[in-house]
Design an enzyme around this catalytic site. Structure first.
Site, PDB file in Angstrom:
ATOM      1  N   CYS A   2      42.884   4.473  -8.730  1.00 10.97           N
ATOM      2  CA  CYS A   2      41.628   4.472  -9.463  1.00 10.97           C
ATOM      3  C   CYS A   2      41.974   4.495 -10.944  1.00 10.97           C
ATOM      4  CB  CYS A   2      40.780   5.687  -9.094  1.00 10.97           C
ATOM      5  SG  CYS A   2      39.199   5.766  -9.984  1.00 10.97           S
ATOM      6  N   GLU A 104      37.560  -1.560  -9.046  1.00 13.75           N
ATOM      7  CA  GLU A 104      38.823  -1.928  -8.425  1.00 13.75           C
ATOM      8  C   GLU A 104      38.940  -3.440  -8.486  1.00 13.75           C
ATOM      9  OE1 GLU A 104      42.035  -1.408  -7.975  1.00 13.75           O
ATOM     10  OE2 GLU A 104      41.354   0.524  -7.195  1.00 13.75           O
TER      11      GLU A 104
END
Length: 222
Positions: A2, A104
């Site tokens: 992340c 992402e």
């Protein structure tokens, strides 16, 4: 992993969601491209549950300089109880890292498409985090944190094979419980989030630039 996320809600909305107090000095603003080494909103519990700001990128108390933080923005759930940097924090220095979406990058042929991932109900949520305090050469205490990641769930897997460890409301209470120090019950919380509660859409590649922070970043692009 992340590496970017968002938090667009104000302090009062966050406090209500996490049943936390807001310190008088606390200030935050809507953020659409939160990047490593920036200060981020967390929920801490030492005495009472409250909102706090920590620097994203863990700098262990024994580190020689601040630069290590840029390489420790994430911690793998599978090795928390093994790596010295994280093992001691798991038992005593846990926090929640507040978000309402994260980015992402999905591999497609020779390109990577940034995807914006949220909960379907657009609610605020929390990543499991660890924190530590580091003293710089001038004696200033700098508190830093890392986001824990786990295997991707079925929904996330076509986008990336890892995802942040998102905690449910019940799991958040356990994670912040200062009386729990054993690794077992804590590690059991760090599992893939429910696939059927998540949503995603492609967004602008402008998110690649951490200097760009605008609501346009989370708009769907074709």
């Amino acid at each position: 992993m992340c590496g970017r996320f968002t938090l667009t809600r104000d302090a009062n909305a966050i406090a209500r969601a996490f049943q936390a107090t807001v310190p008088a000095s606390f200030q935050n603003s809507a953020r659409f491209n939160i990047a490593p080494t920036q200060n981020i909103v967390t929920v801490m519990q030492n005495g009472e549950r409250h909102l706090d700001m920590l620097r994203w990128g863990l700098v262990p108390s024994w580190a020689k300089d601040l630069s290590i933080g840029s390489r420790m923005i994430n911690a793998r759930a599978e090795t928390l109880a093994e790596k010295p940097s994280f093992k001691r924090l798991l038992g005593h220095k846990r926090c929640l890292i507040v978000a309402d979406g994260f980015y992402e990058w999905k591999k497609e042929a020779k390109t990577k498409t940034p995807m914006y991932i949220t909960l379907k109900d657009q609610d605020i949520f929390a990543f499991a985090g660890l924190w530590d305090a580091w003293k710089n050469p001038d004696g200033e205490i700098i508190r830093t944190c890392t986001i824990i990641t786990t295997d991707a769930n079925e929904f996330m897997n076509p986008i990336h094979n890892r995802m942040p460890a998102i905690l449910t409301a019940e799991e958040r209470d356990i994670w912040l419980d200062p009386t729990i120090h054993e690794a077992g019950p804590l590690l059991s919380l760090l599992k893939p989030y429910a696939s059927d509660e998540m949503a995603a859409h492609p967004v602008s590649r402008q998110v690649n630039n951490p200097a760009y922070d605008s609501p346009e970043l989370i708009a769907t692009v074709q």
